[in-house]
Design an enzyme around this catalytic site. Structure first.
Site, PDB file in Angstrom:
ATOM      1  N   ASP A 163      -3.806  -0.657  -0.683  1.00 20.67           N
ATOM      2  CA  ASP A 163      -2.849  -0.755   0.428  1.00 20.67           C
ATOM      3  C   ASP A 163      -1.438  -1.006  -0.108  1.00 20.67           C
ATOM      4  O   ASP A 163      -0.452  -0.481   0.414  1.00 20.67           O
ATOM      5  CB  ASP A 163      -3.234  -1.882   1.398  1.00 20.67           C
ATOM      6  CG  ASP A 163      -4.037  -1.360   2.584  1.00 20.67           C
ATOM      7  OD1 ASP A 163      -4.831  -0.417   2.386  1.00 20.67           O
ATOM      8  OD2 ASP A 163      -3.876  -1.890   3.708  1.00 20.67           O
ATOM      9  N   TYR A 169     -17.817  -7.603  -0.636  1.00 18.73           N
ATOM     10  CA  TYR A 169     -18.135  -6.841   0.572  1.00 18.73           C
ATOM     11  C   TYR A 169     -19.632  -6.822   0.846  1.00 18.73           C
ATOM     12  O   TYR A 169     -20.057  -6.833   1.995  1.00 18.73           O
ATOM     13  CB  TYR A 169     -17.658  -5.386   0.426  1.00 18.73           C
ATOM     14  CG  TYR A 169     -16.212  -5.159   0.786  1.00 18.73           C
ATOM     15  CD1 TYR A 169     -15.205  -5.774   0.066  1.00 18.73           C
ATOM     16  CD2 TYR A 169     -15.864  -4.313   1.830  1.00 18.73           C
ATOM     17  CE1 TYR A 169     -13.875  -5.546   0.379  1.00 18.73           C
ATOM     18  CE2 TYR A 169     -14.542  -4.081   2.150  1.00 18.73           C
ATOM     19  CZ  TYR A 169     -13.550  -4.703   1.423  1.00 18.73           C
ATOM     20  OH  TYR A 169     -12.244  -4.478   1.743  1.00 18.73           O
ATOM     21  N   ASP A 206      -3.299  -9.998 -10.302  1.00 19.43           N
ATOM     22  CA  ASP A 206      -2.044 -10.461  -9.694  1.00 19.43           C
ATOM     23  C   ASP A 206      -0.836  -9.848 -10.415  1.00 19.43           C
ATOM     24  O   ASP A 206       0.140  -9.436  -9.791  1.00 19.43           O
ATOM     25  CB  ASP A 206      -1.981 -12.005  -9.627  1.00 19.43           C
ATOM     26  CG  ASP A 206      -2.426 -12.699 -10.906  1.00 19.43           C
ATOM     27  OD1 ASP A 206      -2.902 -12.018 -11.835  1.00 19.43           O
ATOM     28  OD2 ASP A 206      -2.287 -13.940 -10.980  1.00 19.43           O
ATOM     29  N   LYS A 216      -9.736 -10.390 -13.306  1.00 20.05           N
ATOM     30  CA  LYS A 216      -9.244 -11.759 -13.111  1.00 20.05           C
ATOM     31  C   LYS A 216     -10.153 -12.677 -13.921  1.00 20.05           C
ATOM     32  O   LYS A 216     -10.766 -13.613 -13.404  1.00 20.05           O
ATOM     33  CB  LYS A 216      -9.277 -12.079 -11.593  1.00 20.05           C
ATOM     34  CG  LYS A 216      -8.687 -13.411 -11.190  1.00 20.05           C
ATOM     35  CD  LYS A 216      -7.174 -13.474 -11.260  1.00 20.05           C
ATOM     36  CE  LYS A 216      -6.677 -14.876 -10.943  1.00 20.05           C
ATOM     37  NZ  LYS A 216      -5.217 -15.015 -11.166  1.00 20.05           N
ATOM     38  N   ASP A 263      -9.305  -2.822  -2.489  1.00 21.21           N
ATOM     39  CA  ASP A 263      -8.865  -2.769  -1.095  1.00 21.21           C
ATOM     40  C   ASP A 263      -7.403  -3.192  -1.012  1.00 21.21           C
ATOM     41  O   ASP A 263      -6.575  -2.530  -0.372  1.00 21.21           O
ATOM     42  CB  ASP A 263      -9.745  -3.696  -0.238  1.00 21.21           C
ATOM     43  CG  ASP A 263      -9.341  -3.633   1.220  1.00 21.21           C
ATOM     44  OD1 ASP A 263      -9.108  -2.513   1.720  1.00 21.21           O
ATOM     45  OD2 ASP A 263      -9.218  -4.698   1.859  1.00 21.21           O
TER      46      ASP A 263
HETATM   47  C1  IPM Z   1     -10.393   0.630   3.307  1.00 21.98           C
HETATM   48  C2  IPM Z   1     -10.467  -0.133   4.580  1.00 21.98           C
HETATM   49  C3  IPM Z   1     -11.873  -0.673   4.751  1.00 21.98           C
HETATM   50  C4  IPM Z   1     -12.158  -1.589   3.587  1.00 21.98           C
HETATM   51  C5  IPM Z   1     -12.119  -1.390   6.088  1.00 21.98           C
HETATM   52  C6  IPM Z   1     -11.800  -0.513   7.267  1.00 21.98           C
HETATM   53  C7  IPM Z   1     -13.512  -1.940   6.186  1.00 21.98           C
HETATM   54  O1  IPM Z   1      -9.519  -1.148   4.604  1.00 21.98           O
HETATM   55  O2  IPM Z   1     -11.139   1.626   3.176  1.00 21.98           O
HETATM   56  O3  IPM Z   1      -9.616   0.247   2.431  1.00 21.98           O
HETATM   57  O4  IPM Z   1     -11.825  -2.778   3.628  1.00 21.98           O
HETATM   58  O5  IPM Z   1     -12.736  -1.110   2.611  1.00 21.98           O
HETATM   59 MG    MG Z   2      -8.272  -1.180   2.936  1.00 22.93          MG
END
Ligand code: IPM
Ligand code: MG
Length: 365
Positions: free
Chosen positions: A256, A146, A228, A196, A252
């Protein structure tokens, strides 16, 4: 009485609606405790860009600089709308990442929590979930791909190319490891270290530093697991995880996925902690498709308030009360259309009704 200044960044899409419910809870907490909150709304995100020409205007920087804590709603718009904004000014790159960098909020806590009574939200089979899901994901938030060096250009063959680097130094790894071990000590004393190292040199250094920090926390059992494989086991056996630590990009993606196994990213609040400043935000996007309809569940936003009460203001008991109030609303069978389908046992309510019910449950605590 202590007064805390809280910057409120409503954000985009469903942001303002779920922020309104979080504010309801903050006002109630204020009335019930010996604290006062100075709440200052300030623009941030795509809507701020369209209104002011900047997704993180100077005026907002001044407000967040002065704040004791920041509560941030989701940001971003649909792909089509976002394309109207220059790439580097789109709110993720133009506002959110700069804020993370500005306050060096390196420790991102993402609780992945589904009590036994709510397992019906999850797409996983009940026998896989067992007693429920209770994981604390700790994501390094200001390093890695990032924030590494980036370049784009035309190479010698005339082809467009892009380069992004995954960078960490040992101090960055050490400080997140300390957070991870301290958290594991307060929980089940088992830490899953996500890496990894069979491919990435960054993971080799990550694991080396992890071992060094581990020496100070001998009671914690460390289980090293490839990223993974961790993705697979989150689906097959989420109960094997308690505290997990990982670098930025892995975090990230896995966080999710964690929202997926709960049944919705709407159940994922988070805390982003630096040495001097912290901000709190839902882990999800701004869901522009359902914005303005009063159907988004405010759990992630109110959960972020609960985390703020505990981690920024030391109101640990009140924080627990807020969590319990939210769970009790679900346990009574209430839900919102973004989380549940109309059907047996579901009493469908709106965003604002959900907030009202949480407030009422909190009042009765
Ligand atoms: C998160 C989001 C952010 C990230 C985006 C909105 C930049 O997906 O906080 O997980 O990738 O960190
Ligand atoms: Mg995210």
């Amino acid at each position: 009485m202590t007064t805390y200044k809280i910057a409120l960044l409503d954000g985009d899409g469903i942001g303002p609606e779920i922020m309104a419910e979080a504010v309801k809870i903050l006002k109630l907490v204020e009335a019930r405790n010996d604290v006062s909150f100075d709440l200052v709304h300030t623009p941030f995100g795509a809507s701020a860009w369209f209104d002011t020409g900047s997704s993180y205007p100077d005026e907002s920087k001044a407000v967040t600089d002065a704040a004791d804590a920041i509560l941030k709603g989701p940001i971003g718009l649909s792909h089509e709308e976002s394309k109207k904004i220059p790439v580097d000014e789109q709110p993720e790159r133009g506002a959110l990442l700069p804020m993370r960098r500005r306050y060096n909020t390196y420790a991102n806590f993402r609780p992945v929590y589904l009590p036994k009574g709510l397992v019906h939200f999850s797409p996983l089979k009940p026998e896989i979930i067992g007693e429920g899901i209770d994981i604390m994901m700790i994501r390094e938030l200001v390093g890695g791909l990032y924030f590494g060096h980036k370049e784009t250009g035309i190479n010698e063959d005339g082809r467009r190319y892009v380069k992004e680097t995954l960078e960490y130094d040992e101090d960055q790894i050490k400080r997140i490891m300390k957070v991870a071990f301290t958290t594991a000590m307060k929980r089940k004393k088992v830490l899953h270290n996500i890496h990894k190292s069979n491919v990435l040199k960054s993971s080799v250094l990550w694991n080396e530093v992890m071992e060094e920090v581990h020496a100070d926390y001998p009671e914690v059992e460390v289980i090293n697991i490839l990223v993974d494989a961790a993705a697979t086991y989150l689906c097959l056996n989420p109960g094997m995880f308690d505290t997990m630590v990982m670098e930025n990009m892995f975090g990230d993606i896995l966080s999710d996925q964690a929202g997926g196994i709960l049944g919705s990213l709407g159940l994922m609040p988070s805390a982003c902690i630096g040495d001097k400043k912290a901000y709190y935000e839902p882990s999800h996007g701004s869901a522009p498709d359902i914005a303005g309809k009063n159907i988004a569940n405010p759990y992630s936003m109110i959960g972020s308030v609960a985390m703020m009460l505990d981690m920024s203001f030391g109101l640990e008991d009140e924080s627990k009360n807020v969590w319990n109030a939210m769970q009790s609303v679900f346990s009574e069978g209430f839900s919102t259309p973004d989380l549940s389908k109309e059907g047996a046992g579901v009493k469908m309510i709106s965003t604002s009704e959900f907030g009202d019910k949480v407030a009422l449950a909190l009042k009765n605590t």
